[in-house]
Design an enzyme around this catalytic site. Structure first.
Site, mmCIF file in Angstrom:
data_model
loop_
_atom_site.group_PDB
_atom_site.id
_atom_site.type_symbol
_atom_site.label_atom_id
_atom_site.label_comp_id
_atom_site.label_asym_id
_atom_site.label_seq_id
_atom_site.Cartn_x
_atom_site.Cartn_y
_atom_site.Cartn_z
ATOM 1 C CB VAL A 32 10.760 -2.825 -4.349
ATOM 2 C CG1 VAL A 32 11.648 -1.634 -4.280
ATOM 3 C CG2 VAL A 32 9.466 -2.606 -3.738
ATOM 4 N N PRO A 52 19.763 -13.434 -1.086
ATOM 5 C CG PRO A 52 19.294 -13.788 0.726
ATOM 6 C CD PRO A 52 19.210 -12.799 -0.115
ATOM 7 N N GLY A 55 14.883 -15.667 -1.975
ATOM 8 C CA GLY A 55 13.990 -14.723 -1.953
ATOM 9 C C GLY A 55 13.828 -13.957 -3.184
ATOM 10 C CG ASP A 120 8.349 0.703 2.557
ATOM 11 O OD1 ASP A 120 7.768 1.351 1.914
ATOM 12 O OD2 ASP A 120 8.083 -0.618 3.227
HETATM 13 C C1 PQ2 Z 1 6.874 6.563 -8.420
HETATM 14 C C2 PQ2 Z 1 7.546 5.286 -8.006
HETATM 15 C C3 PQ2 Z 1 8.553 5.038 -8.672
HETATM 16 C C4 PQ2 Z 1 9.303 3.576 -8.288
HETATM 17 O O1 PQ2 Z 1 9.330 2.992 -7.189
HETATM 18 O O2 PQ2 Z 1 9.940 3.053 -8.960
HETATM 19 C C5 PQ2 Z 1 7.539 5.370 -6.452
HETATM 20 N N1 PQ2 Z 1 6.868 4.536 -5.773
HETATM 21 C C6 PQ2 Z 1 5.869 3.717 -6.633
HETATM 22 C C7 PQ2 Z 1 4.636 3.154 -6.244
HETATM 23 C C8 PQ2 Z 1 4.066 3.048 -5.225
HETATM 24 N N2 PQ2 Z 1 4.879 2.930 -4.073
HETATM 25 C C9 PQ2 Z 1 3.832 2.569 -2.963
HETATM 26 C C10 PQ2 Z 1 2.682 2.453 -3.557
HETATM 27 C C11 PQ2 Z 1 1.294 2.078 -2.649
HETATM 28 C C12 PQ2 Z 1 0.377 3.399 -2.518
HETATM 29 C C13 PQ2 Z 1 0.819 4.365 -1.846
HETATM 30 O O3 PQ2 Z 1 1.340 4.207 -0.761
HETATM 31 O O4 PQ2 Z 1 0.882 5.569 -2.525
HETATM 32 C C14 PQ2 Z 1 2.717 2.509 -4.900
HETATM 33 C C15 PQ2 Z 1 1.552 2.594 -5.747
HETATM 34 C C16 PQ2 Z 1 1.598 1.554 -6.766
HETATM 35 O O5 PQ2 Z 1 2.167 0.425 -6.611
HETATM 36 O O6 PQ2 Z 1 0.991 1.871 -7.967
HETATM 37 C C17 PQ2 Z 1 4.394 2.199 -1.693
HETATM 38 C C18 PQ2 Z 1 5.404 3.422 -0.785
HETATM 39 N N3 PQ2 Z 1 6.362 3.967 -1.565
HETATM 40 C C19 PQ2 Z 1 6.796 4.788 -0.959
HETATM 41 C C20 PQ2 Z 1 6.658 4.334 0.680
HETATM 42 C C21 PQ2 Z 1 7.189 4.799 1.845
HETATM 43 C C22 PQ2 Z 1 6.434 5.919 2.546
HETATM 44 O O7 PQ2 Z 1 5.947 6.621 1.764
HETATM 45 O O8 PQ2 Z 1 6.581 6.365 3.508
HETATM 46 C C23 PQ2 Z 1 5.482 3.293 0.426
HETATM 47 C C24 PQ2 Z 1 4.778 2.755 1.342
HETATM 48 C C25 PQ2 Z 1 3.662 3.323 1.807
HETATM 49 C C26 PQ2 Z 1 3.109 2.739 3.133
HETATM 50 O O9 PQ2 Z 1 3.417 1.881 3.652
HETATM 51 O O10 PQ2 Z 1 1.745 3.160 3.470
HETATM 52 C C27 PQ2 Z 1 8.060 5.764 -1.045
HETATM 53 C C28 PQ2 Z 1 8.166 6.078 -2.189
HETATM 54 N N4 PQ2 Z 1 8.116 5.745 -3.279
HETATM 55 C C29 PQ2 Z 1 8.396 6.634 -4.401
HETATM 56 C C30 PQ2 Z 1 8.380 6.418 -5.837
HETATM 57 C C31 PQ2 Z 1 9.422 7.704 -4.020
HETATM 58 C C32 PQ2 Z 1 8.372 8.909 -3.906
HETATM 59 C C33 PQ2 Z 1 7.934 8.907 -5.225
HETATM 60 C C34 PQ2 Z 1 7.130 10.386 -5.251
HETATM 61 O O11 PQ2 Z 1 6.458 10.725 -4.406
HETATM 62 O O12 PQ2 Z 1 6.793 10.668 -6.416
HETATM 63 C C35 PQ2 Z 1 9.512 7.029 -2.280
HETATM 64 C C36 PQ2 Z 1 9.416 8.230 -1.480
HETATM 65 C C37 PQ2 Z 1 10.720 6.453 -2.302
HETATM 66 C C38 PQ2 Z 1 11.314 5.662 -3.501
HETATM 67 O O13 PQ2 Z 1 10.968 4.447 -3.340
HETATM 68 O O14 PQ2 Z 1 12.295 6.263 -4.232
HETATM 69 C C39 PQ2 Z 1 6.370 4.158 -8.080
HETATM 70 C C40 PQ2 Z 1 5.021 4.390 -8.807
HETATM 71 C C41 PQ2 Z 1 5.181 5.004 -10.426
HETATM 72 C C42 PQ2 Z 1 4.946 4.047 -11.471
HETATM 73 O O15 PQ2 Z 1 4.021 3.206 -11.437
HETATM 74 O O16 PQ2 Z 1 5.995 3.823 -12.311
HETATM 75 N N1 NAD Z 2 9.062 2.495 -2.603
HETATM 76 C C1 NAD Z 2 8.312 1.981 -3.314
HETATM 77 O O1 NAD Z 2 7.926 2.128 -4.241
HETATM 78 C C2 NAD Z 2 7.634 0.527 -2.499
HETATM 79 C C3 NAD Z 2 6.398 -0.208 -3.109
HETATM 80 C C4 NAD Z 2 6.052 -1.181 -2.517
HETATM 81 C C5 NAD Z 2 6.960 -1.510 -1.504
HETATM 82 N N2 NAD Z 2 7.873 -1.095 -1.068
HETATM 83 C C6 NAD Z 2 8.627 -1.629 0.094
HETATM 84 O O2 NAD Z 2 9.991 -2.183 -0.280
HETATM 85 C C7 NAD Z 2 10.480 -3.419 0.412
HETATM 86 C C8 NAD Z 2 10.693 -4.373 -0.479
HETATM 87 O O3 NAD Z 2 9.522 -4.863 -1.391
HETATM 88 P P1 NAD Z 2 9.628 -6.235 -2.022
HETATM 89 O O4 NAD Z 2 8.211 -6.290 -2.764
HETATM 90 O O5 NAD Z 2 10.586 -6.180 -3.003
HETATM 91 O O6 NAD Z 2 9.965 -7.434 -0.823
HETATM 92 P P2 NAD Z 2 10.511 -8.715 -0.955
HETATM 93 O O7 NAD Z 2 10.138 -9.235 0.440
HETATM 94 O O8 NAD Z 2 9.935 -9.291 -2.401
HETATM 95 O O9 NAD Z 2 11.875 -8.660 -1.264
HETATM 96 C C9 NAD Z 2 12.820 -8.617 -0.309
HETATM 97 C C10 NAD Z 2 14.068 -9.141 -0.789
HETATM 98 O O10 NAD Z 2 15.187 -8.766 0.317
HETATM 99 C C11 NAD Z 2 16.031 -10.003 0.339
HETATM 100 N N3 NAD Z 2 16.781 -10.050 1.598
HETATM 101 C C12 NAD Z 2 16.193 -10.038 2.647
HETATM 102 N N4 NAD Z 2 17.091 -10.012 3.722
HETATM 103 C C13 NAD Z 2 18.482 -9.705 3.054
HETATM 104 C C14 NAD Z 2 19.786 -9.555 3.228
HETATM 105 N N5 NAD Z 2 20.251 -9.710 4.535
HETATM 106 N N6 NAD Z 2 20.709 -9.428 2.243
HETATM 107 C C15 NAD Z 2 20.399 -9.383 1.006
HETATM 108 N N7 NAD Z 2 18.996 -9.493 0.601
HETATM 109 C C16 NAD Z 2 18.009 -9.716 1.540
HETATM 110 C C17 NAD Z 2 15.058 -11.233 -0.039
HETATM 111 O O11 NAD Z 2 15.413 -12.414 -0.295
HETATM 112 C C18 NAD Z 2 14.050 -10.359 -0.969
HETATM 113 O O12 NAD Z 2 14.634 -11.001 -2.265
HETATM 114 C C19 NAD Z 2 9.375 -3.685 1.418
HETATM 115 O O13 NAD Z 2 9.808 -3.147 2.558
HETATM 116 C C20 NAD Z 2 8.022 -2.970 0.898
HETATM 117 O O14 NAD Z 2 7.368 -2.599 1.894
HETATM 118 C C21 NAD Z 2 8.320 0.167 -1.366
#
Ligand code: PQ2
Ligand code: NAD
Length: 283
Positions: A32, A52, A55, A120
């Protein structure tokens, strides 16, 4: 899309945040984090990455080694430190596998009034990322406002199919023309300001995207000299033909004088062969 949905809140502000030369802290260095780094790098901000060494993901590693010399990414190989890392930050992004620490960082940012995104944990984010389409100065963000990030990615694919690929270039050319126009008619507001906006608006409406993408310096000058400066007229692409004709003549001259002979010989040979072929087939 109902009007109520548009006006009753529940949406978010879509803005193009200018981060050039600002400081962004990213905590965590996994998958991420690498996506966050790529999104931030295009803005010209400087990234402080705290994570670190053990990771670090492979993409993050690549990006760090590519940009460390320019100073655009500074990687500190250790865990997050409350006392040092938030100092003078303009934005903070957590990309951690430790939700408790993410929450703690979010609260520290709130105290310091630093905008923060915690991957997340949507309810703690000040802003969300979105799916993106970029083509030079063209930037399209697709947001589902937290409802379905995967849907945002799928809609991006659909939208991409509707674009010609010329939009970024066309916008660049319009940007250049606007600059030239502002040199001739500087200042904000007033009659001239209104005329300038009207002229620019009309030009963008009249010219096709393809024509705008092909705009070159001589044509821009012609548009400004013969259109704007004379009587504020917006010339159509056809009306810029004199300049295009001159360009064409230059190209023809170039073909004939610079080794164009072989092209012409090949063309004549091709025509003779085609003629012979059709004469033979006609029998
Ligand atoms: C758009 C994109 C941009 C980017 O991350 O740069 C983005 N997520 C992307 C992909 C993606 N993320 C996740 C999946 C797995 C499938 C799924 O869950 O749908 C996929 C799909 C995949 O990987 O293809 C997991 C996920 N994502 C969030 C949570 C937490 C939650 O919802 O509670 C969980 C864990 C859910 C769980 O545990 O079930 C939350 C957020 N993700 C956002 C952005 C924000 C809202 C954006 C919006 O609604 O438009 C927001 C709110 C915060 C933020 O991260 O800013 C990028 C795709 C674009 C691209 O491909 O470029
Ligand atoms: N928003 C999204 O689009 C989205 C999509 C997929 C996953 N996630 C969530 O985002 C989070 C990160 O995902 P990831 O795949 O990059 O995880 P990852 O496990 O690959 O990366 C976590 C990183 O955090 C670092 N870290 C841990 N403790 C630390 C500390 N105390 N100080 C500094 N660094 C520290 C680790 O060394 C590692 O580099 C997860 O919780 C995952 O579920 C979000």
């Amino acid at each position: 899309m109902t009007e109520a949905k548009q006006t009753s809140g529940g949406g978010s502000l879509l803005i193009a945040w200018q981060l050039s030369n600002k400081r962004v802290l990213i905590v965590g260095g996994g998958e991420v984090a690498s996506q966050r780094i790529e999104s931030i790098l295009v803005t010209g901000a400087t990234i402080l990455l705290v994570s670190p060494a053990e990771g670090i993901g492979s993409r993050t590693k690549e990006l760090v080694s590519k940009y460390k010399e320019s100073g655009k990414i500074v990687h500190i190989r250790r865990k997050f430190s409350e006392t040092e890392d938030l100092e003078n930050m303009d934005m903070v992004l957590t990309a951690l596998d430790d939700n408790e620490l993410s929450e703690k960082i979010v609260h520290m940012c709130r105290e310091r009034r630093i905008p923060v995104n915690a991957a997340d944990i949507p309810h703690l984010c000040d802003f969300y990322f979105g799916a993106q389409i970029r083509d030079g100065p063209l930037q399209i963000m697709i947001s589902t406002n937290g409802n379905g990030p995967r849907m945002a990615a799928l809609i991006r694919t659909r939208l991409q199919k509707g674009l010609t690929g010329l939009e970024g270039r066309a916008i660049e050319k319009v940007g250049l023309l606007r600059e030239r126009l502002k040199e001739r008619a500087p200042g904000v507001g007033g009659i001239e300001g209104r005329q300038r906006m009207k002229w620019m608006k009309e030009l963008c409406d009249i010219w096709e995207m393809e024509d705008l993408a092909m705009l070159e310096e001589p044509t821009m000058e012609f548009l400004l000299n013969e259109g704007w400066s004379k009587d504020r007229k917006v010339l159509s692409p056809m009306e810029t033909m004199p300049i295009l004709r001159t360009k064409k003549q230059t190209v023809i001259r170039h073909v004939v004088t610079e080794g164009g002979q072989s092209t012409i010989t090949a063309f004549i040979l091709g025509a003779v062969c085609a003629g012979l072929f059709f004469t033979y087939r006609g029998r």
